[in-house]
Write an enzyme that holds these catalytic residues in place. Structure first.
Site, mmCIF file in Angstrom:
data_model
loop_
_atom_site.group_PDB
_atom_site.id
_atom_site.type_symbol
_atom_site.label_atom_id
_atom_site.label_comp_id
_atom_site.label_asym_id
_atom_site.label_seq_id
_atom_site.Cartn_x
_atom_site.Cartn_y
_atom_site.Cartn_z
ATOM 1 N N LYS A 279 0.390 -1.111 -0.272
ATOM 2 C CA LYS A 279 -0.037 -0.223 -0.586
ATOM 3 C C LYS A 279 0.620 1.017 -0.005
ATOM 4 O O LYS A 279 2.208 0.979 0.261
ATOM 5 C CB LYS A 279 -1.049 -0.073 1.451
ATOM 6 C CG LYS A 279 -1.675 -1.272 1.364
ATOM 7 C CD LYS A 279 -2.405 -0.823 2.471
ATOM 8 C CE LYS A 279 -4.041 -2.355 2.533
ATOM 9 N NZ LYS A 279 -4.761 -2.170 1.534
ATOM 10 N N ARG A 353 -10.497 -11.741 1.706
ATOM 11 C CA ARG A 353 -10.700 -12.223 1.144
ATOM 12 C C ARG A 353 -10.459 -14.577 0.987
ATOM 13 O O ARG A 353 -11.371 -14.910 1.352
ATOM 14 C CB ARG A 353 -11.400 -12.324 -0.427
ATOM 15 C CG ARG A 353 -10.381 -11.941 -1.183
ATOM 16 C CD ARG A 353 -10.661 -11.520 -2.635
ATOM 17 N NE ARG A 353 -11.410 -9.807 -2.722
ATOM 18 C CZ ARG A 353 -11.231 -8.598 -2.644
ATOM 19 N NH1 ARG A 353 -11.730 -9.126 -4.068
ATOM 20 N NH2 ARG A 353 -11.141 -7.660 -2.729
#
Length: 503
Positions: A279, A353
């Protein structure tokens, strides 16, 4: 390790304003711009309320929602001052407005030790939750240099004015609302704990302590057990960190014949750098909140046990730290999820996920009637719905039920669709699925569609994306301060209780 408990004010029923009280908090409504005091059946003399209204009108109080006006107390009251908090339009007051107004008052009364309030006569449960959560603070890592001084300490005691302190319904409402506030505050504490101190093994131990204190059955799988049993998503995400992953299972049995079974799953990424798909540095510190779904699920199953809900509830909580290193998974890797589905990892920052998929498959092995998973899953949730509105996805009927209940309790979940055309974007060149689509459109929905692939037939499922709502990076509002919010604990409790009552 003992179960960590949040530091909330003492909340008691009171039949009159005591001499211990420093401030009286009252509610004020607005009707065509004219304020009116709403005190319900609180034990306050009408003449005193009339004096207070005259004083409020004199200083320009309007009664707008969460507006604060403080005036000297009449001589007949044993308090120094009265704080009027706006409730807004008299015809539109609901529990959430009382909750927000009580929280606003609590935040404004730092340095005051004891408060009495008539908001409890409007809605006892909402006032209790609002004051408790509005007074919540997290100061574990503040030394004497920055710890709140005496004049900045949160309210220590709240006297909730009611017609009778012996009323069983009032006692029950207080007990229930204190338990709910404690659960929300517990989730907040987890989220606010820095990743230096809350890593997967530590998170698992704290969850275990809470679970055992509540009489839950607890199971923890360490990295060796996860590898052996084939939890490829959790292992894959966690293998870049020196602090290995865990899977925690907390089970509550209602001991009721034919009780409905509810499974909860929460994303527990104790810190998310993005992994190899790292990130940007700006704002990365907020990724301490990437375990907010897990925090909420742990708090909710403990709360279900405390309240004795008539449903069996099991929380399956995957915990990992997503770090870049020479051992981290790479973009292009293929992992095998628990249950056998293979996934091509296109983006290592779509890691939530992957651990949720393992946990969902494991949760479905218990044959639950309903399954709710929640996660700070996608930045796309905030793009679509802002920072205070969770996105609710899943099987249409259950999705709509969860969203409606979320709105009833003031957490404001909003039902979102699963467009059929997005499923094709998860096709992989080499595996059963890709973990992301090749474009940025509908990212929240695509993540939900990915998770749907792992939900067993016959299980009613809802997915709650709380990427923004679980962590407040802006200014305080209502009963919510900066940092962890505890969303969606109250939504999940409402759903569990609704399932227990209605199947």
């Amino acid at each position: 390790m003992s179960a960590p408990t949040p530091d909330l004010p003492e909340l008691v029923l009171a039949g009159s304003v005591s001499t211990r009280a420093d401030v009286l908090v009252i509610g004020v409504t607005s009707s065509d711009g004219t304020p009116e005091i709403l005190a319900g059946d609180a034990p306050i003399d009408e003449a005193v309320l009339g004096e207070l209204l005259d004083a409020l009108v004199a200083v320009g109080a309007k009664g707008r929602g969460e507006e604060l006006t403080r005036v000297p107390a009449p001589a007949s009251l044993p308090v120094a001052s009265v704080l009027a908090v706006g409730l807004g339009d008299a015809d539109k007051i609901d529990a959430e407005q009382v909750r927000r107004s009580a929280g606003t008052a609590a935040r404004a009364l730092t340095g005051v030790e004891t408060v009495a309030t008539t908001l409890s006569a409007v809605d006892l449960g909402a006032a209790t939750e609002g004051f408790a959560l509005g007074a919540y603070t997290y100061t574990e890592f503040r030394s004497e240099k920055s710890a709140p001084k005496e004049d900045a300490q949160p309210v220590a005691r709240v006297e909730l004015l009611v017609p009778s302190t012996r009323d069983r319904a009032a006692k029950a409402a207080l007990t229930r609302s204190v338990a709910i506030a404690e659960a929300v505050a517990t989730a907040r504490n987890f989220v606010n704990t820095p990743p230096s101190h809350l890593f997967p093994a530590e998170f698992a131990e704290r969850a275990k302590a809470l679970g055992e204190a509540a009489g839950l059955k607890v199971e923890i799988l360490d990295e060796k057990a996860l590898e052996k049993k084939g939890f490829g998503g959790i292992v894959g995400v966690g293998k870049g960190s020196s602090r290995p992953p865990r899977l925690v299972r907390l089970s509550y049995s209602s001991k009721k014949r034919k009780a409905p079974k509810v499974a909860l799953v929460g994303k527990g990424i104790t810190f998310d750098t993005g992994g190899i798909s790292i990130k940007p540095a700006a704002g990365m510190e907020a990724m301490t909140s990437d375990m907010a779904g897990a925090a909420a699920v742990v708090a909710t199953v403990v709360l279900a046990a405390k309240l004795g809900v008539a449903a069996d509830v099991t929380a399956t909580v995957p915990m990992a730290e997503n770090m870049p290193s020479s051992t981290a998974q790479r973009p292009g890797d293929v992992l095998t999820q628990y249950g056998g589905t293979t996934v091509e990892v296109i983006n290592t920052d779509a890691e939530g996920r992957l651990i949720l998929a393992d946990a969902i498959v494991r949760a479905c092995e218990d044959d639950p009637d309903y399954l709710i998973d929640t996660a700070t899953l996608t930045g796309a949730q905030m793009v679509a719905l802002g920072t205070r509105t969770p996105g609710v996805m899943g099987h249409d009927e259950f999705r709509d039920r969860v969203a409606a209940l979320s709105q009833e309790v003031g957490e404001n979940g909003w039902a979102m669709p699963f467009p059929k055309e997005l499923r094709g974007d998860l096709e992989s060149r080499v595996a059963d699925l890709a973990n992301v689509s090749p474009h940025r459109w509908g990212g929240m929905l695509t993540a939900g569609i990915f998770l749907k692939e792992f939900v067993a037939e016959g299980v009613q499922w809802a997915h709650i994306d709380v990427a923004g709502p679980a962590f407040n990076t802006g200014g305080p509002f209502g009963y919510v301060g900066k940092g962890g919010t505890g969303v969606p604990v109250r939504t999940m409790l409402a759903v569990i209780e609704d399932v227990a009552a209605n199947g």
